[in-house]
Design an enzyme around this catalytic site. Structure first.
Site, mmCIF file in Angstrom:
data_model
loop_
_atom_site.group_PDB
_atom_site.id
_atom_site.type_symbol
_atom_site.label_atom_id
_atom_site.label_comp_id
_atom_site.label_asym_id
_atom_site.label_seq_id
_atom_site.Cartn_x
_atom_site.Cartn_y
_atom_site.Cartn_z
ATOM 1 N N GLY A 88 2.973 18.837 -7.306
ATOM 2 C CA GLY A 88 2.631 19.514 -8.550
ATOM 3 C C GLY A 88 3.162 18.699 -9.715
ATOM 4 N N ARG A 115 11.531 26.644 -18.801
ATOM 5 C CA ARG A 115 12.401 25.851 -17.926
ATOM 6 C C ARG A 115 13.832 25.688 -18.427
ATOM 7 N NH1 ARG A 115 11.871 21.205 -16.325
ATOM 8 N NH2 ARG A 115 12.345 21.651 -14.166
ATOM 9 N N CYS A 122 15.016 36.916 -29.079
ATOM 10 C CA CYS A 122 16.332 37.570 -29.153
ATOM 11 C C CYS A 122 17.106 37.445 -27.852
ATOM 12 C CB CYS A 122 16.133 39.033 -29.516
ATOM 13 S SG CYS A 122 15.164 39.179 -31.003
ATOM 14 N N GLU A 123 17.417 36.233 -27.469
ATOM 15 C CA GLU A 123 18.250 35.960 -26.297
ATOM 16 C C GLU A 123 18.993 34.664 -26.569
ATOM 17 O OE1 GLU A 123 17.679 36.808 -22.546
ATOM 18 O OE2 GLU A 123 15.810 37.928 -22.715
HETATM 19 N N1 LLP Z 1 4.488 23.310 -2.129
HETATM 20 C C1 LLP Z 1 5.233 24.431 -2.064
HETATM 21 C C2 LLP Z 1 5.206 25.249 -0.859
HETATM 22 C C3 LLP Z 1 6.041 24.788 -3.167
HETATM 23 O O1 LLP Z 1 6.796 25.874 -3.097
HETATM 24 C C4 LLP Z 1 6.046 23.967 -4.319
HETATM 25 C C5 LLP Z 1 6.855 24.315 -5.489
HETATM 26 C C6 LLP Z 1 5.232 22.827 -4.341
HETATM 27 C C7 LLP Z 1 4.475 22.523 -3.215
HETATM 28 C C8 LLP Z 1 5.147 21.902 -5.525
HETATM 29 O O2 LLP Z 1 6.353 21.300 -5.823
HETATM 30 P P1 LLP Z 1 6.450 20.111 -6.925
HETATM 31 O O3 LLP Z 1 5.727 18.908 -6.403
HETATM 32 O O4 LLP Z 1 5.847 20.614 -8.178
HETATM 33 O O5 LLP Z 1 7.905 19.897 -7.065
HETATM 34 N N2 LLP Z 1 9.431 26.332 -11.628
HETATM 35 C C9 LLP Z 1 10.284 25.274 -11.136
HETATM 36 C C10 LLP Z 1 9.730 24.604 -9.917
HETATM 37 C C11 LLP Z 1 9.431 25.579 -8.790
HETATM 38 C C12 LLP Z 1 8.772 24.918 -7.622
HETATM 39 C C13 LLP Z 1 8.268 25.903 -6.664
HETATM 40 N N3 LLP Z 1 7.575 25.367 -5.539
HETATM 41 C C14 LLP Z 1 10.525 24.273 -12.267
HETATM 42 O O6 LLP Z 1 10.044 24.485 -13.372
HETATM 43 O O7 LLP Z 1 11.245 23.295 -12.076
#
Ligand code: LLP
Length: 404
Positions: free
Chosen positions: A270, A307, A338-339
């Site tokens: 991602g 984030r 307001c945080e």
């Molecule tokens: N596959 C699974 C099963 C996952 O749970 C995730 C991310 C991905 C792929 C993709 O991961 P990436 O390549 O994007 O690292 N909100 C958090 C990140 C949460 C990730 C959750 N799972 C942030 O903003 O850092």
């Protein structure tokens, strides 16, 4: 993305001109960067010829999903909504994997109906539910089982997913029991072992450890898996101190397993695809003098970019217009919510700013807009995609009539 003269420019388009038209806060994406990231990802794992499924949770803008699909990627989804969006963006169901610990029967039913590549199951109960639906529909369903490899991803605490205390996947022992159970299933075709240990990983060693566990489990299972789904998690550089992931070493370690078991690799990246493609442009509402620092109060807040508040993540902030005069005071960039945690960054050395100036928050393409909310009844910002000098509105600014 660079400065031309004093002003910040994305793909030849002056950001201040965009702001004149679309106002702030404003998300801007670069198509060129997106394309570059996808090509680079393919090059990094060239020897594996993997199936690459973009993790839709990182960014679910349908126009972006369309571009990503056109550049050859599939999708990793975690909800009915994400699955529907991926399909609407034209992603081939045979390139879609469905992850998540709590898929409801409605979600499973839809995924089975659409005959997607894989449902990655995370518990025996889920497998039983899939069997029930498959039997009713007289279909054979392809699934993976997500293993919890009990590996520390050594990343931000809240985004680690591969340790035994985390809710994700099943233990090694349980995994082997499930493989045994599925050998006799008439309605489920077990095709894949899947893992994902966390996000923003910059060190290849946790991946190597994870692969050792995967190797051991496949060996013990004596089962022929068609796929190994290694998830995503590849980190990006948010600042000068971040080193970059050694893709070569990771790829070499994967190659060994692929050779041994003759399996195909799936990735679910991602952040590494979309993270550095976007900026969030914001205008300074007020500058308030504090006793030890000045608060720079922006019109963007934690509802636009969660984030920093949620994980203590740091996104670089730069001025839209360079003046080369250094401020004597420390600046704390905050939002109007307001945080106390509605705070983006504290900068000791920053150019002198004044009210109404524009600033740019960097690398917000992943988990930026997708984590945004209407907290404090604030409107969600618009999204702009710059593709070959063309400015495309890929999401309009919300209006009060949409939410009130
Ligand atoms: N596959 C699974 C099963 C996952 O749970 C995730 C991310 C991905 C792929 C993709 O991961 P990436 O390549 O994007 O690292 N909100 C958090 C990140 C949460 C990730 C959750 N799972 C942030 O903003 O850092």
């Amino acid at each position: 993305m660079k400065y031309i003269g004093k002003n910040f420019v994305m793909e030849g388009v002056k950001i201040r001109n965009l702001v004149k038209k679309f106002e702030t806060p404003l998300y801007c994406y670069s198509y060129k960067k997106l394309k570059k990231n996808i090509n680079q990802f393919k090059i990094n794992f060239k020897n594996l010829n993997p199936i690459i499924c973009f993790a839709v949770k990182a960014n679910s803008n349908i126009k972006l999903l369309k571009e990503i699909q056109k550049l050859g990627l599939g999708a990793d989804v975690v909800s009915l909504g994400e699955l529907m969006k991926a399909l609407k963006a034209g992603v081939n169901p045979k390139k879609i994997v469905f992850s998540g610990v709590g898929k409801t029967s409605e979600e499973l039913d839809f995924a089975i109906q659409k005959e997607i590549l894989l449902i990655n199951a995370e518990s025996k109960s889920e497998i039983l539910e899939i069997e029930k639906i498959a039997k009713k529909k007289k279909k054979i369903v392809n699934i993976g089982i997500r293993l919890n490899p009990n590996t520390d991803a050594r990343t931000l605490k809240k985004i680690s997913t591969g340790k035994k205390q985390d809710k994700f996947g099943v233990s090694e022992k349980y995994f082997l029991e499930l493989v045994n159970y599925l050998k006799d299933s008439k309605f489920i075709n077990l095709k894949c072992i899947s893992v994902h240990i966390g996000s923003q990983i910059l060190n290849h060693q946790p991946y190597e450890k994870m692969l050792k566990v995967v190797d051991r489990v496949i060996k013990k299972s004596k089962y022929k898996f068609e796929f190994i789904d290694l998830g995503g998690g590849m980190g990006i550089s948010y600042g000068e101190k971040d080193k970059s992931l050694n893709y070569r070493k990771y790829s070499i370690a994967i190659r060994k397993i692929v050779k041994k078991y003759k399996t195909k690799i799936i990735f679910e990246p991602g952040r590494s695809i979309i993270g550095n493609t976007a900026i969030l442009v914001s205008r300074i509402i007020y500058i308030k003098q504090g006793s030890s620092k000045n608060f720079v109060i922006l019109d963007a807040a934690m509802n636009d970019l969660m984030r920093p508040a949620l994980y203590g993540a740091k996104h670089k902030i730069i001025p839209e217009n360079k003046n080369n005069i250094l401020s004597k005071k420390t600046y704390e960039f905050v939002g109007p919510i307001c945080e106390s945690s509605d705070k983006f960054l504290t900068a000791k050395k920053f150019q002198k700013l004044k009210e109404k100036d524009l600033i740019i928050i960097s690398d917000v393409g992943a988990y930026g807009m997708s984590l945004s909310s209407n907290y404090n009844v604030r409107l969600k910002p618009p999204e702009i995609l710059i593709k070959g000098y063309k400015v495309n509105v890929i999401k309009k600014r919300q209006k009060f009539k949409d939410i009130i």
